[in-house]
Design an enzyme around this catalytic site. Structure first.
Site, PDB file in Angstrom:
ATOM      1  N   VAL A  66       0.845  -1.194   0.000  1.00 30.12           N
ATOM      2  CA  VAL A  66       0.000   0.000   0.000  1.00 30.12           C
ATOM      3  C   VAL A  66       0.882   1.246   0.000  1.00 30.12           C
ATOM      4  O   VAL A  66       1.703   1.445   0.901  1.00 30.12           O
ATOM      5  CB  VAL A  66      -0.945   0.017   1.214  1.00 30.12           C
ATOM      6  CG1 VAL A  66      -1.803   1.282   1.201  1.00 30.12           C
ATOM      7  CG2 VAL A  66      -1.828  -1.224   1.207  1.00 30.12           C
ATOM      8  N   LYS A  67       0.685   2.072  -1.002  1.00 27.56           N
ATOM      9  CA  LYS A  67       1.490   3.279  -1.192  1.00 27.56           C
ATOM     10  C   LYS A  67       0.784   4.467  -0.542  1.00 27.56           C
ATOM     11  O   LYS A  67      -0.357   4.781  -0.878  1.00 27.56           O
ATOM     12  CB  LYS A  67       1.677   3.513  -2.694  1.00 27.56           C
ATOM     13  CG  LYS A  67       2.840   4.375  -3.092  1.00 27.56           C
ATOM     14  CD  LYS A  67       2.983   4.316  -4.618  1.00 27.56           C
ATOM     15  CE  LYS A  67       4.137   5.139  -5.119  1.00 27.56           C
ATOM     16  NZ  LYS A  67       4.194   5.093  -6.604  1.00 27.56           N
TER      17      LYS A  67
END
Length: 218
Positions: free
Chosen positions: A86-87
């Site tokens: 997850v960025k």
């Protein structure tokens, strides 16, 4: 050094995998738009397709800027595939979200890093990766690779496990300089990776070998 390809183009990802040099993928909303991937369902499906091609981390970016929204999006993204990372942007809410994800076993990539202080905060919150933007710093007359060196030194001093993912890498010299500086990962377009192959002496050597072979057959 690990190589991630920075694209949402499936054909380029497949080509990079065939070359045997790719360890993962990074994407962002702009790259998705470039491939004309629209609508959240289509975007999520595209992430799944990327994960089926590459056996490695695939960074998928949240769009929300508030903590609750980041958590909701991040949990949905993480459920798409075990390889999803997850960025999250480096903001106060982003740090809170990274700590939540870390505590719940979700890998993260803290993005839009432009200072050593930001990288230090992200590591303190347990980010899996930090993404310093080398090229964008160069654009404003700052040394992007020097930031990589700073972060490497700081992380080494304190034993942080966060990996340094050099982003906004635009040409082969960026890759070499980031490797020299000690970056764990470089993410860049396929064209930048292929440019590492190029050298005039290699081209001349191949031409000479072929010429000599042809002469030997006469």
């Amino acid at each position: 050094m690990k190589f991630f390809i920075d694209t949402a183009n499936l054909e380029q990802i497949k080509e990079a995998v065939q070359l045997g040099i790719i360890d993962g993928v990074t994407t962002n909303p702009s790259l998705m738009a470039k491939e004309n991937i629209k609508g959240i369902d289509n975007i999520y499906q595209h992430y799944k397709e990327i994960c089926e091609i590459v056996d490695g981390p695939v960074s998928a970016e949240v769009i929300s800027l508030d903590y609750e929204g980041m958590i909701e999006e991040g949990e949905k993204l993480a459920k798409l595939h075990p390889n999803i990372v997850v960025k999250v942007p480096i903001t106060a809410d982003g740090l809170k979200a990274i700590r939540y994800f870390t505590d719940n076993g979700i890998k993260t990539n803290c993005t839009l890093i432009f200072s050593a202080g930001q990288a230090l905060l992200a590591a303190k919150c347990g980010a899996t990766y930090v993404s310093p933007f080398v090229g964008r710093l160069d654009d404003i007359s700052h040394d992007g690779v020097d930031l990589i060196r700073q972060i490497v030194d700081i992380y080494s001093n304190y034993g942080f496990q966060t990996q340094i993912l050099a982003a906004s890498v635009r040409h082969p010299m960026h890759i070499i300089e980031c490797a020299e500086a000690g970056a764990d990962v470089a993410t860049c377009p396929l064209s930048s990776m292929l440019a590492l192959l190029n050298h005039p002496l290699t081209d001349n050597g191949l031409k000479q070998f072929l010429k000599d072979y042809e002469n030997s057959q006469k």
